[in-house]
Design a protein around this motif. Structure first.
Motif, PDB file in Angstrom:
ATOM      1  N   MET A 130       0.794  -1.227   0.000  1.00  0.00           N
ATOM      2  CA  MET A 130       0.000   0.000   0.000  1.00  0.00           C
ATOM      3  C   MET A 130       0.826   1.277   0.000  1.00  0.00           C
ATOM      4  O   MET A 130       0.338   2.329  -0.421  1.00  0.00           O
ATOM      5  CB  MET A 130      -0.957   0.008   1.202  1.00  0.00           C
ATOM      6  CG  MET A 130      -2.149  -0.928   1.064  1.00  0.00           C
ATOM      7  SD  MET A 130      -3.173  -0.650  -0.397  1.00  0.00           S
ATOM      8  CE  MET A 130      -3.903   0.948  -0.017  1.00  0.00           C
ATOM      9  N   ASP A 131       2.072   1.221   0.455  1.00  0.00           N
ATOM     10  CA  ASP A 131       2.909   2.434   0.466  1.00  0.00           C
ATOM     11  C   ASP A 131       3.658   2.649  -0.844  1.00  0.00           C
ATOM     12  O   ASP A 131       4.349   3.664  -1.004  1.00  0.00           O
ATOM     13  CB  ASP A 131       3.916   2.354   1.630  1.00  0.00           C
ATOM     14  CG  ASP A 131       3.226   2.436   2.982  1.00  0.00           C
ATOM     15  OD1 ASP A 131       2.142   3.041   3.052  1.00  0.00           O
ATOM     16  OD2 ASP A 131       3.765   1.879   3.956  1.00  0.00           O
ATOM     17  N   ASP A 132       3.549   1.708  -1.760  1.00  0.00           N
ATOM     18  CA  ASP A 132       4.187   1.800  -3.078  1.00  0.00           C
ATOM     19  C   ASP A 132       3.073   1.789  -4.121  1.00  0.00           C
ATOM     20  O   ASP A 132       2.484   0.751  -4.408  1.00  0.00           O
ATOM     21  CB  ASP A 132       5.127   0.610  -3.276  1.00  0.00           C
ATOM     22  CG  ASP A 132       5.901   0.671  -4.593  1.00  0.00           C
ATOM     23  OD1 ASP A 132       5.437   1.351  -5.538  1.00  0.00           O
ATOM     24  OD2 ASP A 132       6.958   0.019  -4.690  1.00  0.00           O
ATOM     25  N   LYS A 133       2.766   2.976  -4.683  1.00  0.00           N
ATOM     26  CA  LYS A 133       1.592   3.116  -5.552  1.00  0.00           C
ATOM     27  C   LYS A 133       1.636   2.180  -6.757  1.00  0.00           C
ATOM     28  O   LYS A 133       0.623   1.556  -7.111  1.00  0.00           O
ATOM     29  CB  LYS A 133       1.457   4.574  -6.014  1.00  0.00           C
ATOM     30  CG  LYS A 133       0.115   4.878  -6.674  1.00  0.00           C
ATOM     31  CD  LYS A 133      -0.006   6.351  -7.010  1.00  0.00           C
ATOM     32  CE  LYS A 133      -0.063   7.208  -5.763  1.00  0.00           C
ATOM     33  NZ  LYS A 133      -0.317   8.628  -6.076  1.00  0.00           N
ATOM     34  N   ALA A 134       2.800   2.073  -7.410  1.00  0.00           N
ATOM     35  CA  ALA A 134       2.918   1.220  -8.596  1.00  0.00           C
ATOM     36  C   ALA A 134       2.676  -0.243  -8.226  1.00  0.00           C
ATOM     37  O   ALA A 134       1.962  -0.975  -8.928  1.00  0.00           O
ATOM     38  CB  ALA A 134       4.297   1.393  -9.236  1.00  0.00           C
ATOM     39  N   ARG A 135       3.268  -0.665  -7.120  1.00  0.00           N
ATOM     40  CA  ARG A 135       3.109  -2.059  -6.681  1.00  0.00           C
ATOM     41  C   ARG A 135       1.680  -2.323  -6.223  1.00  0.00           C
ATOM     42  O   ARG A 135       1.120  -3.402  -6.460  1.00  0.00           O
ATOM     43  CB  ARG A 135       4.089  -2.323  -5.542  1.00  0.00           C
ATOM     44  CG  ARG A 135       4.219  -3.771  -5.149  1.00  0.00           C
ATOM     45  CD  ARG A 135       5.319  -3.928  -4.116  1.00  0.00           C
ATOM     46  NE  ARG A 135       5.155  -5.159  -3.374  1.00  0.00           N
ATOM     47  CZ  ARG A 135       5.572  -5.341  -2.144  1.00  0.00           C
ATOM     48  NH1 ARG A 135       6.189  -4.363  -1.515  1.00  0.00           N
ATOM     49  NH2 ARG A 135       5.409  -6.498  -1.535  1.00  0.00           N
TER      50      ARG A 135
END
Length: 490
Positions: free
Chosen positions: A290-295
């Motif tokens: 959730m803290d990595d938008k692309a992932r």
């Protein structure tokens, strides 16, 4: 091809297969209960467990799900110090909640006996049954540790073994003591279930670290705060279902309620196999991303694609053979529910499309949004649409209320996820949703418009082509056929 596609399919197949086996174990348990303690014993078992489930829900406070979010993130970042601290605080919290829940059940045992049976003869059984709260909460806690450490196969195996052990433990009590064996049978099978989950969870190595009372309280407060939102949403959902059932009974009668319950249960069970992996596999992966938008976008989009590629063929086949399924699982008396089931399949497609998106707020720890969406809006909309459309159009109105409800919910959850978390649906997801809705609506339309002979002829061909196309798409993304061939050759 993303490696996650195959991972998602593998997890879905593992949990789906386990779910089938657990359903069989459940049927076997029901059979033994019916043979050994009869309808009276089954009624006692139901009353005891239904009254205790409320206490388990309240004192569990949803922490078994909220802890997965934090543990998954720490596990993904390999922050073992934080992982150990959360786990130790979680264990202490479970010990407190389990003990408190047990004591409250004991304190309320006179009232439970009076409310459930109208006498004071069941006070002692309820005191003994209070242990179920303690051991169930710890069992859920051990499962949460397994889930957060990504032990997919171990989690599924643990679930199945627990069900079998619970059955094996309960049978001798029912056989030798009959009705008097119900309470000890339930308690000791719950303890056995807890022991099995502990034996699986102990393989996840946790280092003992010093954790002050203040740190324990801070971590516990965060877990309870998020988990409480889930409990409130769950209780509101139970209340909503009760009010809907009450409305159907008052407006139409018990016959309509029976048809509604039977049809809804059958359709739910067909897609449970697909959704069964969401809490154990998808939720921890999404929490960590959730803290990595692309992932995050990749995780949500790929999960949505796999769900749709699996759900549409199953729902289309089920729509075609609905009368046969009703005859096999129920009886000809329930055939009027066929049209209800077919409409419900379209609604279930919209539920499948929105399912992966619905986890985002909880995975982010956004409890206010989660409580608004899952506790407030979804239950209020479900109640209003269900009662209104049943009043206007009867049983089929209930099915169409499910379609409308999840159609609106899909657009709402997509809007919230986009604005609040930066979610962007991929082109392949958008195309797949539009195509799936169009095809399912066409299949539903021809069931209304064509005579039976023409419907089954054309519908069979259309369903076959649809299944081939979707399974080919699934194979293109996951390499399913090659994986199966390799396993067969081995």
């Amino acid at each position: 091809m993303s490696s996650q596609y195959r991972s998602i399919l593998k997890a879905t197949s593992i949990f789906g297969g386990t779910q089938v086996l657990q359903i069989l174990v459940g049927l076997l348990r029901s059979k033994f209960v019916a043979l050994l303690i009869g309808t009276t014993g089954m009624g006692l078992n139901t009353i005891y467990m239904s009254s205790l489930t409320l206490f388990i829900t309240i004192f569990g406070m949803g922490v078994n799900m909220s802890v997965v979010k934090d543990l998954s993130k720490a596990y993904d970042q390999q922050d073992w110090g934080h992982y150990n601290r959360i786990t130790i605080a979680f264990r202490r919290l479970l010990l407190f909640l389990g003990t408190l829940g047990t004591l409250v059940v004991i304190a309320f045992s006179p009232l439970l006996s009076k409310w459930s049976f109208g006498d004071n003869e069941h006070i002692l059984p309820y005191c003994f049954l209070s242990l179920i709260v303690f051991f169930t909460l710890f069992s859920q806690g051990f499962t949460a540790v397994l889930i957060s450490s990504r032990r997919i196969k171990a989690t599924a195996t643990c679930s199945l073994v627990s069900s079998l052990v619970s059955l094996i433990i309960a049978i001798p009590f029912f056989y030798f003591w009959g009705l008097d064996g119900i309470v000890p049978g339930i308690v000791f099978s719950t303890i056995g279930n807890c022991l099995v989950t502990y034996l699986f969870a102990r393989k996840v190595k946790i280092e003992e670290v010093h954790l002050s009372l203040k740190d324990t309280l801070d971590i516990s407060k965060a877990l309870v705060s998020l988990g409480l939102a889930m409990v409130i949403a769950s209780l509101l959902g139970n209340l909503t279902n009760y009010l809907i059932n009450l409305s159907i009974t008052n407006l139409g009668g018990l016959s309509d309620l029976g048809l509604y319950g039977a049809g809804f249960t059958i359709v739910i069970q067909t897609v449970t196999l697909i959704f069964s992996s969401m809490g154990s596999d998808y939720f921890p992966r999404l929490s960590a991303a959730m803290d990595d938008k692309a992932r995050m976008n990749q995780t949500m989009n790929e999960q949505s694609e796999i769900i749709l590629l699996l759900a549409v063929p199953i729902l289309s086949v089920f729509m075609l053979v609905a009368p046969l399924v009703v005859r096999i699982l129920l009886s000809e008396e329930f055939l009027p529910v066929t049209g209800f089931i077919r409409v419900l399949c379209v609604g279930m497609l919209m539920r499948a499309a929105s399912y992966a998106l619905g986890y985002a707020s909880f995975a982010k720890g956004d409890k206010k949004v989660y409580l608004f969406l899952e506790g407030g809006y979804s239950n209020f909309a479900n109640l209003v649409f269900s009662v209104t459309m049943y009043y206007l159009w009867g049983l089929n109105g209930l099915a169409w209320s499910f379609v409308v409800n999840y159609l609106l919910y899909y657009f709402l959850i997509r809007f919230v996820d986009t604005k609040r978390y930066g979610y962007q649906a991929s082109k392949s997801v958008n195309r797949l949703i539009l195509l799936s809705v169009l095809l399912m609506c066409v299949l539903l339309a021809i069931s209304y418009l064509l005579p039976k002979v023409w419907y089954y002829s054309i519908g069979s061909v259309a369903t076959l082509l649809l299944c081939v196309f979707y399974l080919k798409s699934l194979n293109d993304k996951t390499g399913l056929v090659n994986a199966l061939l390799c396993r067969i050759k081995k």
